[in-house]
Enzyme design. Structure first.
Site, PDB file in Angstrom:
ATOM      1  CG  HIS A   1      -7.546   6.914  11.547  1.00 29.75           C
ATOM      2  ND1 HIS A   1      -7.262   7.535  10.359  1.00 29.75           N
ATOM      3  CD2 HIS A   1      -7.613   5.599  11.264  1.00 29.75           C
ATOM      4  CE1 HIS A   1      -7.154   6.623   9.413  1.00 29.75           C
ATOM      5  NE2 HIS A   1      -7.367   5.437   9.939  1.00 29.75           N
TER       6      HIS A   1
ATOM      7  CG  ASP B   1      -6.880  11.510  10.856  1.00 27.79           C
ATOM      8  OD1 ASP B   1      -7.337  10.402  10.510  1.00 27.79           O
ATOM      9  OD2 ASP B   1      -6.099  11.665  11.802  1.00 27.79           O
TER      10      ASP B   1
ATOM     11  CE1 TYR C   1      -3.820  -3.560   9.139  1.00 26.08           C
ATOM     12  CE2 TYR C   1      -4.720  -1.336   9.128  1.00 26.08           C
ATOM     13  CZ  TYR C   1      -3.649  -2.196   9.264  1.00 26.08           C
ATOM     14  OH  TYR C   1      -2.404  -1.693   9.538  1.00 26.08           O
ATOM     15  CG  HIS C   2      -9.732   0.149   8.726  1.00 26.99           C
ATOM     16  ND1 HIS C   2     -10.233  -0.761   7.814  1.00 26.99           N
ATOM     17  CD2 HIS C   2      -8.806   0.881   8.078  1.00 26.99           C
ATOM     18  CE1 HIS C   2      -9.632  -0.573   6.651  1.00 26.99           C
ATOM     19  NE2 HIS C   2      -8.772   0.416   6.777  1.00 26.99           N
TER      20      HIS C   2
ATOM     21  CE  LYS D   1      -8.481  12.615  14.422  1.00 27.73           C
ATOM     22  NZ  LYS D   1      -7.172  12.042  14.630  1.00 27.73           N
TER      23      LYS D   1
ATOM     24  CE1 TYR E   1      -4.126   1.573   1.808  1.00 29.38           C
ATOM     25  CE2 TYR E   1      -2.463   2.906   2.885  1.00 29.38           C
ATOM     26  CZ  TYR E   1      -3.782   2.678   2.561  1.00 29.38           C
ATOM     27  OH  TYR E   1      -4.742   3.533   3.013  1.00 29.38           O
TER      28      TYR E   1
END
Lengths: 706, 402
Positions: free
Chosen positions: A594, A592, A233-234, A588, A79
């Site tokens: 996350h 983004d 995954y996340h 944040k 990636y």
């Protein structure tokens, strides 16, 4: 001697060796709540509840293909997140020369959220964490000289999935590759975005309709393309344990099947094109067991929908080594971690693999670190002989028992989701998000109190500082280039024609037209990603996340080794001097999404006795400053993972200054290259915390700072 | 209380007072400056004339105990007030911090600040309560934005629970008020409750006055609907809204019956999607249950509404009712009468708060109190006797609770 007697003999001997300690004390309860014994025997193999079977046949526990790596090893798929189409193109060509067999595209945050590079909200996001794609022109540059009919392309895109996939297909055709010949994968997994990653655009319902549009279109027109990569995954990255990762991902998959069936598609038409994506962390055997359990469970789930083709039951997966397991401290250790994780992915039978570069806890990979990551896979594949035997772990007393335990534990979570009426409903109720955040807070508490070892971080800390060369990106330069390219595009295209396509997209969104189909034509006619998105947004609306927080989990898990008392002491001193508790705003900024770090900080600090304000996701620096001033926070904690700090933090400082509020302190935490620390300190940032920071120590530092 | 403060407070001139006691103006000045101590006879006269507010202690204790603010502090506060009027967010935010602070100095500053504020009769103070998850913040987001479109300036004071165990809190209201929180005409301030008693909720009425001074004309006070904060907040607002979820009686929803009884408006929220039918049944239940909705206000009956903040249903109807409610009560004067009554309640609330604060943070640590408690533990004193001695000691000492 019979087995019982034999086992008794072992017990006696073991007890002797343990002297005064009890054998029972050596049972290990994993974070998933699975009890692991010190010894597994043949007896345990009798008790397993799953079928082992053979590779290539249902229930596919041992692998989706009969020959697995003996015929062809997994695909090495790296990636890459470079800021511009030109640079990424160079990286791909370099990789192709060095044994990489598939391309993987990471997009920048602006693209993920469906904004063109000239949108005012994304000043700090263009070119960060991936390539900026505004239109088919950028796609053409990205794949210049790369024959798309021979190269499989994987795209991590969920939010702006329609315009991006459309531009890719259109670009392929302009290159001369018809859509039916395109191979690769589009992530297109929106459900997990609502759970953990937050790069959604539209509300859940229209988002699910988009998923169905893509499954429908690709199953009819692009037979070699994977319409969706259902990703756990996340979740693991956000702090989920392996059982949660598995259960919620399979539950997502089930929901996608249901919505495709509602569309009137035949299960065998699309199920073989569904693929999965796991995170592989440091719990070696657990990860192998998870991958095997996943294949078994998926075949059982799909079976309920009565497919005729056995291929519909097979789970194929991509894996990536875990990003959160990478540490800033003693960063070369990460090479070893990644190697172990890659081994687990291979033993678990992955179809393709990305290995992280060791410097990814600090910044984007350099050429050097990317080469080591790639070579890690090549060494496992070509130097070890592991590929010569299929599923070498099968029949292991321990691994098979663990596989069964995971099946059972995950089933409980899936049942819970089913009980509330499926994943969309569960997400609306915030169930999976809450459970994942609990796991995340618990893990942090265990690390902070040294119950879980991380070498170089909470044990065996290096005495000397290492210098690591890292790659830095001038986001402002990238943005200028993108904006001027957009300007050229808008000047040279037929704008009337563009408008007619915008209307067509709106019509399709409000009726039942296939959005992907119409957007492919729109892309060819030079509609931008942002224009296509806002056309859909005018019908669907933009989704706002309602943030829920947990409390008490960190405090309940953490062991008091004296630091808590110090904090309590410091806090009461603080209160008697200032008249209130220290108040921290956790923000944040930028696109983004996350929020694991921000949420974790919020819950842990409030558990430690701070008053913690949290801001909405995707704030601008001005908005963050306004909130800090209104709430009269003592300090703003900026959580940053996507390199936006170089643009966003200066804007935040300026905004505070303009409002005569420079008395509010600013600290930063997250993935920040050490080279940027001086830059931030010069701006007036009081403290920068990297990954792997002990939260209690940080709390003490912050109180002293105020 | 110092004699100087007494005369100033009740607007009595030195001349008149000295005449009353039968001493010269010069002697009075000397007593007040501490240059000389009054004799017993004079002390007695002063004590009687001031209803006991000024006693011998006030002449003997050194003036360093005086809680008067320094001139510098006063200037700072005056500047703060003029900045608040000019609409500077920073000063408004700092003022609320002073009001909420547990520091004595801050309290004195806050008192001085409040004394500089005007009484605002045009604002509307709206209390909103409901259990966590009922959608209060989302309701305020939608409602608040529509009010801003109508030209109002909207402020929100949200009281969030502090953890009883750790004392910390997570204040996440703004994540659910994304549009409102960034709007120029809105000000949102979440405050940690700091426990049920002695908490921030009781200072909220003072924060409201700061907001009004800054020109905010609709003030929402948001509480959780589970604790004691609601009754306190009820006595600070002009109209009280209770949000409920479709289905379930109030006990089921964890809301106290007493809170439902205070409602001027009951809102069945989240009346969207498949909850719509249940919401309608819930609405009927409350409409029919007159015993639940007791009529505290005599001029207008409480009303029940369906609402969906996400689908913007019910917002206009609710606003129309509020307007009517306000108009009737302003026209017949009960709006203002209630506010005046609320002021006297506020006095007692403050007296209680400060006594409690004095007991918790001061009295409990006094040596003689510790001695008394030791004696109780040794069975020398009984409990009643001990509490009487302690209470009398407060009365005798005529302690100033501020």
């Amino acid at each position: 001697m019979d087995r019982k007697k034999l086992y008794k003999g072992w017990e006696e001997r073991a007890s002797k060796e343990l002297r005064d300690k009890n054998l029972e004390d050596h049972f290990w309860e994993t974070p998933e709540g699975i009890k692991v014994k010190p010894l597994y025997t043949e007896d345990d193999l009798q008790k397993i509840s799953h079928e082992i079977g053979v590779p290539g046949l249902p229930p596919y526990t041992r692998g989706p293909r009969a020959t697995m790596y003996t015929n062809r090893p997994w695909t090495i798929r790296q990636y890459a997140g470079f800021s511009t189409a030109e640079e990424s193109n160079k990286f791909y060509k370099e990789g192709l020369k060095n044994g990489v067999m598939g391309l993987s595209v990471a997009f920048d945050l602006a693209t993920h959220r469906g904004y063109d590079s000239d949108h005012p909200r994304v000043v700090a996001d263009v070119g960060n964490a991936g390539v900026a794609i505004d239109s088919i022109e950028d796609m053409n540059l990205l794949f210049d000289g790369i024959p798309l009919d021979q190269m499989s392309v994987s795209m991590t895109m969920n939010g702006a999935v329609i315009p991006v996939l459309a531009s890719f297909i259109a670009s392929g055709e302009e290159q001369g590759c018809p859509r039916e010949k395109l191979t690769g994968t589009i992530q297109n997994d929106i459900l997990k975005e609502f759970m953990v990653r937050n790069t959604f655009i539209f509300p859940p319902k229209p988002s699910m309709r988009i998923v169905a549009d893509i499954i429908e279109y690709t199953s009819q027109k692009m037979p070699k393309f994977n319409s969706i990569s259902i990703s756990g995954y996340h979740m693991q990255e956000a702090g989920a344990n392996q059982v949660q990762e598995l259960a919620y991902t399979l539950a997502d998959g089930k929901e996608y099947i249901k919505s495709a069936l509602e569309r009137g598609l035949d299960i065998d038409q699309f199920a073989p094109r569904l693929s999965f994506f796991w995170s592989i962390g440091m719990n070696f055997f657990m990860e192998i067991a998870k991958m095997r359990a996943a294949r078994y469970m998926w075949s059982k789930i799909v079976k309920q929908f009565k497919p005729k083709n056995d291929r519909s039951l097979a789970l194929r997966t991509h894996c990536q080594t875990s990003g959160v397991s990478l540490m800033e401290q003693d960063a070369y250790n990460n090479i070893v971690r990644t190697t172990i994780e890659a081994m687990a992915a291979v033993m678990g039978g992955t179809q393709s693999l990305h290995t992280n570069s060791f410097d990814e806890a600090l910044a984007l990979p350099t050429k050097f670190s990317a080469r080591i990551a790639r070579n890690t896979q090549l060494i496992i594949s070509e130097e070890t002989g592991i590929c010569n035997v299929i599923d070498p772990m099968a029949g292991s007393y321990y691994v098979e028992s663990l596989t069964s335990s995971i099946v059972e534990e995950s089933q409980k979570l899936i049942d819970e989701i089913d009980e509330v009426g499926g994943m969309v409903k569960a997400i609306e109720m915030g169930i999976p998000k809450m459970r994942i955040e609990e796991s995340s807070a618990k893990r942090q508490a265990r690390v902070d109190s040294n119950e879980e070892t991380i070498v170089g971080v909470n044990k065996y800390k290096p005495t000397e500082k290492q210098e690591i060369n890292i790659l830095s990106i001038d986001n402002e330069e990238v943005r200028k280039r993108q904006v001027s390219r957009l300007q050229n595009l808008k000047n040279s295209r037929d704008n009337k024609n563009v408008e007619s396509f915008i209307e067509k997209i709106k019509n399709a969104a409000s009726s039942h037209g296939n959005l992907l189909e119409i957007c492919i034509e729109a892309s060819k006619n030079r509609c931008t990603v942002g224009e296509m998105t806002s056309a859909m947004e005018s019908v669907f609306g933009r989704h706002n996340l309602s943030t829920k927080t947990i409390s008490g989990v960190y405090k309940n898990t953490v062991k008091n080794d004296g630091k808590i008392d110090i904090i309590d002491n410091e806090l009461s001193k603080f209160v008697s001097e200032k008249g209130r508790r220290p108040r921290m705003l956790v923000v944040k900024m930028g696109q983004d999404g996350h929020d694991r770090g921000a949420k974790l900080i919020a819950t842990a600090f409030s558990d430690l006795g701070f008053d913690v304000d949290i801001g909405p996701l995707f704030q601008t620096p001005e908005e963050a400053a306004k909130q800090a001033i209104e709430n009269d926070a003592h300090v703003i904690g900026v959580s940053t993972l996507a390199a936006g700090h170089k643009t966003l933090v200066p804007l935040l400082m300026e905004s505070l200054k303009n409002n005569e509020a420079s008395y509010i302190k600013v600290i930063c935490g997250g993935v920040i290259p050490p080279d940027d620390y001086p830059f931030l300190y010069d701006l007036g940032v009081s403290k920068v915390f990297g990954p792997g920071t002990n939260i209690q120590e940080a709390a003490i530092e912050i109180i002293n700072l105020l | 209380m110092k004699l100087k403060s007494y005369l100033k407070l009740f607007k009595i001139s030195n001349k008149d007072f000295s005449k009353e006691i039968g001493i010269s103006n010069v002697s009075l000045s000397r007593y007040m400056s501490g240059e000389r101590l009054p004799e017993k006879k004079i002390l007695n006269k002063i004590f009687k004339l001031t209803d006991g507010l000024v006693d011998a202690n006030d002449f003997f204790l050194s003036s360093s105990l005086s809680r008067d603010l320094s001139e510098i502090h006063k200037e700072e506060i005056k500047k703060m007030v003029s900045n608040i009027r000019e609409g500077k967010l920073k000063d408004l935010a700092k003022a609320i911090t002073l009001v909420e602070s547990s520091l004595k100095l801050h309290n004195a500053q806050a008192n001085f600040l409040l004394s500089k504020l005007k009484q605002n009769k045009n604002s509307l103070r709206v209390g909103i309560t409901g259990v966590p998850g009922v959608g209060k913040s989302t309701f305020i987001e939608t409602f608040g934005m529509s009010l801003i479109d109508l030209g109002f300036k909207v402020a929100v004071l949200a009281i969030d629970p502090s953890s009883k165990r750790t004392g910390g809190s997570i204040l996440g209201d703004k994540t659910r008020m994304m549009k409102l929180s960034v709007n120029k005409n809105a000000f949102i301030r979440p405050s940690p409750s700091q426990g049920n008693l002695g908490g921030v909720a009781k200072k909220t009425s003072e924060s409201i006055r700061c907001l009004e001074e800054a020109g905010f004309n609709i003030i929402f006070i948001e509480t959780m609907g589970v604790g004691q904060a609601e009754t306190t907040v009820y006595d600070m607002v002009d109209i009280f809204l209770v949000l409920l979820l479709p289905s379930g009686g109030d006990e089921l929803q964890g809301i106290k019956k007493g809170i439902i009884e205070m409602a001027d408006i009951i809102i069945i929220n989240k009346a969207d999607g498949n909850l719509k039918n249940i919401a309608e049944t819930t609405m009927l239940e409350y409409k029919n249950a007159q015993n639940m909705i007791s009529n505290i206000r005599k001029d207008i009956s409480p009303e029940v509404f369906l609402c969906s903040s996400t689908e913007s249903i019910g917002i206009t109807k609710i606003w129309n009712f509020i307007k009517e409610f306000e108009k009737i009560r302003r026209d017949n004067g009960s709006f203002y009468k209630t506010r005046i009554q609320q002021q006297s309640k506020a006095i007692w609330r403050n007296v209680f708060l400060q006594s409690q604060d004095y007991i918790e943070n001061n009295l409990k640590y006094k040596d003689y109190v510790k001695k008394i408690i030791k004696n109780v533990e040794k069975n020398n004193f009984d409990v009643n006797n001990a509490s009487k001695i302690i209470f009398d000691s407060i009365m005798k000492r005529n302690i100033n609770f501020y």
